[in-house]
Design an enzyme around this catalytic site. Structure first.
Site, PDB file in Angstrom:
ATOM      1  N   SER A   1      41.273  26.443  23.600  1.00  0.00           N
ATOM      2  CA  SER A   1      41.916  25.663  22.365  1.00  0.00           C
ATOM      3  C   SER A   1      43.510  26.155  21.946  1.00  0.00           C
ATOM      4  O   SER A   1      43.752  27.055  22.425  1.00  0.00           O
ATOM      5  CB  SER A   1      41.066  26.420  20.993  1.00  0.00           C
TER       6      SER A   1
ATOM      7  N   TYR B   1      38.273  33.029  15.519  1.00  0.00           N
ATOM      8  CA  TYR B   1      38.188  31.993  16.621  1.00  0.00           C
ATOM      9  C   TYR B   1      39.303  31.839  17.380  1.00  0.00           C
ATOM     10  O   TYR B   1      39.381  31.913  18.668  1.00  0.00           O
ATOM     11  CB  TYR B   1      37.837  30.701  15.958  1.00  0.00           C
TER      12      TYR B   1
END
Length: 268
Positions: free
Chosen positions: A129, A142
């Site tokens: 990501s 995250y």
């Protein structure tokens, strides 16, 4: 013979888009899902697997080898989202996020490495990501899970180059998928000191996903990487602003970059 591809989390979103795109181009694709019985219209095979269950991982690898005799490409795509003030995020949810987003891909890699080593070749792509490159407010856990995977793959890549195995990290920005629906959200507590800022940030995050790019863009990039003889270690896929934010983090003083993020999220 067509390349054999294993995609974890291949039932929806980015994984599904990649699987469909590669299948249309002649690859033999095997996707995985924890509940394959719920998927009836896939263009490629969906096998039952949970990246948190090493026995199920090994069973899928064995099944693919029995059907195709090789595994050329692995795409570690399965993952979960998690949001919330870190202070108010339950420890068990933090552990679950690391188990799925970090240890899950590592376990899949461990399961396929012996076969790729015997083949003398193989390519492992890890969907990380853009959030891995910065600590984002209310998305810190995250970001940490994906950053951990990015760094670990850098090391693992050097360990396995001697066997002819390639490893690549592909970091997407916001894409229009159902990740928000399956994401763990720490509760918005009325008496929480974070209530207002967290609520506003969560709304912004969901809007970014809803207005994100088409996952087909990721599929095209992954296909190009697979067909590249000497791929780069890192790829970023997203809007210009999202990719430029990584450049800014490298060149700006820490507190200047922090102020930029605070302004972006409307925080003080």
């Amino acid at each position: 013979m067509p390349k054999v591809v294993l995609i974890t989390g291949g039932s929806s979103g980015i994984g599904r888009a990649i699987g469909d795109y590669l299948s249309e181009r002649g690859y033999q694709v095997f996707g995985t899902s924890r509940n394959p019985q719920n998927i009836t219209n896939s263009s490629f095979s969906i096998l039952k697997m949970d990246v948190n269950d090493t026995d199920s991982i090994q069973a899928v690898v064995s099944e693919i080898l029995s059907k195709a005799q090789k595994i050329d490409v692995v795409i570690n795509n399965a993952g979960i989202g998690i949001t919330g003030p870190i202070e108010e995020t339950p420890e068990e949810e933090i552990k679950k996020a690391f188990q799925t987003n970090f240890l899950g891909p590592i376990n899949v890699i461990k399961a396929v490495l012996p076969q790729m080593r015997n083949q003398g070749c193989g390519h492992i792509l890890n969907i990380t990501s853009i959030a891995a490159y910065m600590g984002l407010p209310y998305r810190g856990i995250y970001s940490a899970t994906k950053a951990s995977l990015e760094i670990t793959i850098e090391a693992m890549r050097m360990e396995t180059l001697q066997f002819g195995i390639k490893m690549t990290n592909v970091a997407p920005g916001d894409f229009a998928t159902n990740i928000a629906a399956g994401r763990y959200h720490a509760p918005e507590l009325k008496n929480s000191p974070y209530n207002k800022d967290y609520g506003n940030t969560l709304k912004m995050m969901n809007e970014h996903v809803d207005n994100g790019n088409d996952p087909l863009e990721m599929a095209k990039v992954v296909h190009k990487i697979i067909e590249t003889e000497n791929p780069r270690i890192h790829y970023k896929v997203g809007s210009r602003l999202q990719k430029f934010s990584i450049v800014l983090k490298r060149i700006l003083p820490d507190k200047v970059y922090e102020r930029m993020l605070l302004k972006h999220y409307g925080l003080k």
